[in-house]
Scaffold this motif. Structure first.
Motif, PDB file in Angstrom:
ATOM      1  N   ASP A  82     112.989 -44.121-103.450  1.00 32.89           N
ATOM      2  CA  ASP A  82     113.577 -42.906-103.935  1.00 32.89           C
ATOM      3  C   ASP A  82     114.615 -43.365-105.104  1.00 32.89           C
ATOM      4  O   ASP A  82     114.711 -44.231-105.347  1.00 32.89           O
ATOM      5  N   GLU A  83     115.072 -42.288-105.890  1.00 34.98           N
ATOM      6  CA  GLU A  83     116.018 -42.480-106.861  1.00 34.98           C
ATOM      7  C   GLU A  83     117.362 -43.160-106.453  1.00 34.98           C
ATOM      8  O   GLU A  83     117.982 -43.558-107.345  1.00 34.98           O
ATOM      9  N   GLN A  84     117.732 -43.236-105.306  1.00 33.07           N
ATOM     10  CA  GLN A  84     118.859 -43.903-104.956  1.00 33.07           C
ATOM     11  C   GLN A  84     118.689 -45.334-104.462  1.00 33.07           C
ATOM     12  O   GLN A  84     119.709 -46.060-104.077  1.00 33.07           O
ATOM     13  N   GLY A  85     117.244 -45.828-104.840  1.00 36.90           N
ATOM     14  CA  GLY A  85     117.026 -47.429-104.536  1.00 36.90           C
ATOM     15  C   GLY A  85     116.845 -47.699-102.981  1.00 36.90           C
ATOM     16  O   GLY A  85     116.417 -48.797-102.632  1.00 36.90           O
ATOM     17  N   ARG A  86     116.587 -46.566-102.061  1.00 33.25           N
ATOM     18  CA  ARG A  86     116.374 -46.883-100.839  1.00 33.25           C
ATOM     19  C   ARG A  86     114.827 -46.867-100.729  1.00 33.25           C
ATOM     20  O   ARG A  86     113.980 -46.259-101.473  1.00 33.25           O
ATOM     21  N   ALA A  87     114.284 -47.865 -99.628  1.00 30.34           N
ATOM     22  CA  ALA A  87     112.756 -47.988 -99.780  1.00 30.34           C
ATOM     23  C   ALA A  87     112.260 -47.913 -98.325  1.00 30.34           C
ATOM     24  O   ALA A  87     112.925 -47.963 -97.218  1.00 30.34           O
ATOM     25  N   ALA A  88     111.043 -47.681 -98.380  1.00 30.10           N
ATOM     26  CA  ALA A  88     110.387 -47.560 -97.017  1.00 30.10           C
ATOM     27  C   ALA A  88     108.867 -48.203 -97.325  1.00 30.10           C
ATOM     28  O   ALA A  88     108.355 -48.228 -98.373  1.00 30.10           O
ATOM     29  N   MET A  89     108.439 -48.784 -96.347  1.00 25.30           N
ATOM     30  CA  MET A  89     107.053 -49.707 -96.281  1.00 25.30           C
ATOM     31  C   MET A  89     105.978 -49.258 -95.035  1.00 25.30           C
ATOM     32  O   MET A  89     106.590 -49.114 -93.954  1.00 25.30           O
ATOM     33  N   SER A  90     104.872 -49.087 -95.378  1.00 26.14           N
ATOM     34  CA  SER A  90     103.700 -48.662 -94.566  1.00 26.14           C
ATOM     35  C   SER A  90     102.600 -49.349 -95.098  1.00 26.14           C
ATOM     36  O   SER A  90     102.297 -49.763 -95.938  1.00 26.14           O
ATOM     37  N   VAL A  91     101.514 -49.267 -93.995  1.00 27.70           N
ATOM     38  CA  VAL A  91     100.294 -49.858 -94.170  1.00 27.70           C
ATOM     39  C   VAL A  91      99.239 -48.760 -93.952  1.00 27.70           C
ATOM     40  O   VAL A  91      99.422 -48.155 -92.770  1.00 27.70           O
ATOM     41  N   GLY A  92      98.347 -48.494 -94.811  1.00 29.61           N
ATOM     42  CA  GLY A  92      97.448 -47.303 -94.458  1.00 29.61           C
ATOM     43  C   GLY A  92      96.094 -47.898 -94.711  1.00 29.61           C
ATOM     44  O   GLY A  92      95.758 -48.939 -95.019  1.00 29.61           O
ATOM     45  N   PRO A  93      94.879 -47.064 -94.328  1.00 33.29           N
ATOM     46  CA  PRO A  93      93.385 -47.621 -94.536  1.00 33.29           C
ATOM     47  C   PRO A  93      93.063 -47.763 -96.052  1.00 33.29           C
ATOM     48  O   PRO A  93      93.699 -46.856 -96.934  1.00 33.29           O
ATOM     49  N   TYR A  94      92.185 -48.545 -96.460  1.00 32.26           N
ATOM     50  CA  TYR A  94      91.584 -48.536 -97.686  1.00 32.26           C
ATOM     51  C   TYR A  94      90.433 -47.658 -98.010  1.00 32.26           C
ATOM     52  O   TYR A  94      89.707 -47.673 -97.057  1.00 32.26           O
ATOM     53  N   ALA A  95      90.558 -47.072 -99.128  1.00 28.40           N
ATOM     54  CA  ALA A  95      89.189 -46.255 -99.447  1.00 28.40           C
ATOM     55  C   ALA A  95      88.704 -46.670-101.020  1.00 28.40           C
ATOM     56  O   ALA A  95      89.654 -46.631-101.771  1.00 28.40           O
ATOM     57  N   GLU A  96      87.439 -46.982-100.850  1.00 28.76           N
ATOM     58  CA  GLU A  96      86.891 -47.352-102.165  1.00 28.76           C
ATOM     59  C   GLU A  96      86.706 -46.346-103.043  1.00 28.76           C
ATOM     60  O   GLU A  96      86.736 -45.133-102.727  1.00 28.76           O
ATOM     61  N   LEU A  97      86.657 -46.516-104.437  1.00 27.32           N
ATOM     62  CA  LEU A  97      86.825 -45.681-105.279  1.00 27.32           C
ATOM     63  C   LEU A  97      85.275 -44.879-105.626  1.00 27.32           C
ATOM     64  O   LEU A  97      84.187 -45.488-105.236  1.00 27.32           O
ATOM     65  N   ALA A  98      85.146 -43.646-105.393  1.00 24.23           N
ATOM     66  CA  ALA A  98      84.066 -42.858-105.372  1.00 24.23           C
ATOM     67  C   ALA A  98      83.417 -42.847-106.980  1.00 24.23           C
ATOM     68  O   ALA A  98      82.312 -43.088-106.969  1.00 24.23           O
TER      69      ALA A  98
END
Length: 219
Positions: A82-98
């Protein structure tokens, strides 16, 4: 600095000003050092990403990525700031380009170039082949994303001449179709255009696919 594992869409630290999406393979981040180097060159709300945030990202990747990617070992690692420099990390599924035609890939590169105007780094760029040589649709001052730096180094390894041409993207967006073209993406890797495929472009796609396979095999 906040450390989080919540989904990016549920980001609670503030409206995301920057979201990085990096492809993983076998629960590993193949281009970790390249991505972190590019992250250090990015900007959030007009300010450079701090060394502390880069260090946090590196530690989080090394300590928690393997467990955090158990459900999506070949998914996408997302880092939101965010604009304050705070961060979060996560993992999600991959989807190929259509859509994989030149026009669709160029449109993505155009959106990415506009993003780079605010953040300093374009996560997706268009590359073309002219007379057997590789052309990157970027100006001389453009900072390479993790994936773009890989392609540039692969060109040297494969003995393919490479140069930059900032006007290339505009030409393709206007309707020109290169003899060969591909999208270079931190999330999708090397995506060869369905209507502008060829042996040179395919060599880069194959090299990237080999890298992912190597990571999945644990090498």
């Amino acid at each position: 600095m906040e450390q989080g594992t919540q989904k990016v869409e549920d980001f609670e630290l503030g409206e995301p000003a920057l979201v990085c999406r990096w492809r993983i393979a076998g629960g590993r981040l193949p281009l970790e050092n390249r991505h972190l180097r590019a992250l250090s060159r990015r900007r959030v709300a007009g300010r450079g990403v701090t060394t502390q945030l880069v260090s946090w990202a590196k530690q989080h990747i090394e300590w928690t990525l393997a467990d955090g990617s158990a459900e999506n070992p070949d998914g996408v690692l997302m880092i939101a700031m965010d604009e304050q420099g705070r961060a979060a990390m996560s993992v999600g599924p991959y989807a190929e380009l259509a859509a994989r035609d030149v026009a669709a890939l160029a449109a993505r590169a155009g959106e990415s170039r506009r993003e780079a105007g605010e953040t300093g780094v374009a996560p997706e760029t268009l590359w073309a082949v002219r007379d057997g040589a590789l052309v990157w649709a970027a100006d001389g001052d453009a900072v390479a994303s993790g994936a773009a730096s890989l392609v540039a180094d692969l060109a040297k390894t494969l003995g393919v001449e490479a140069s930059r041409d900032a006007a290339l993207l505009g030409e393709v967006l206007a309707g020109a179709v290169p003899e060969q073209a591909f999208l270079c993406s931190d999330e999708h890797g090397v995506v060869v255009a369905a209507d502008a495929a060829g042996d040179v472009a395919q060599r880069f796609a194959d090299a990237y696919a080999k890298l992912l396979a190597s990571e999945r095999a644990g090498r």
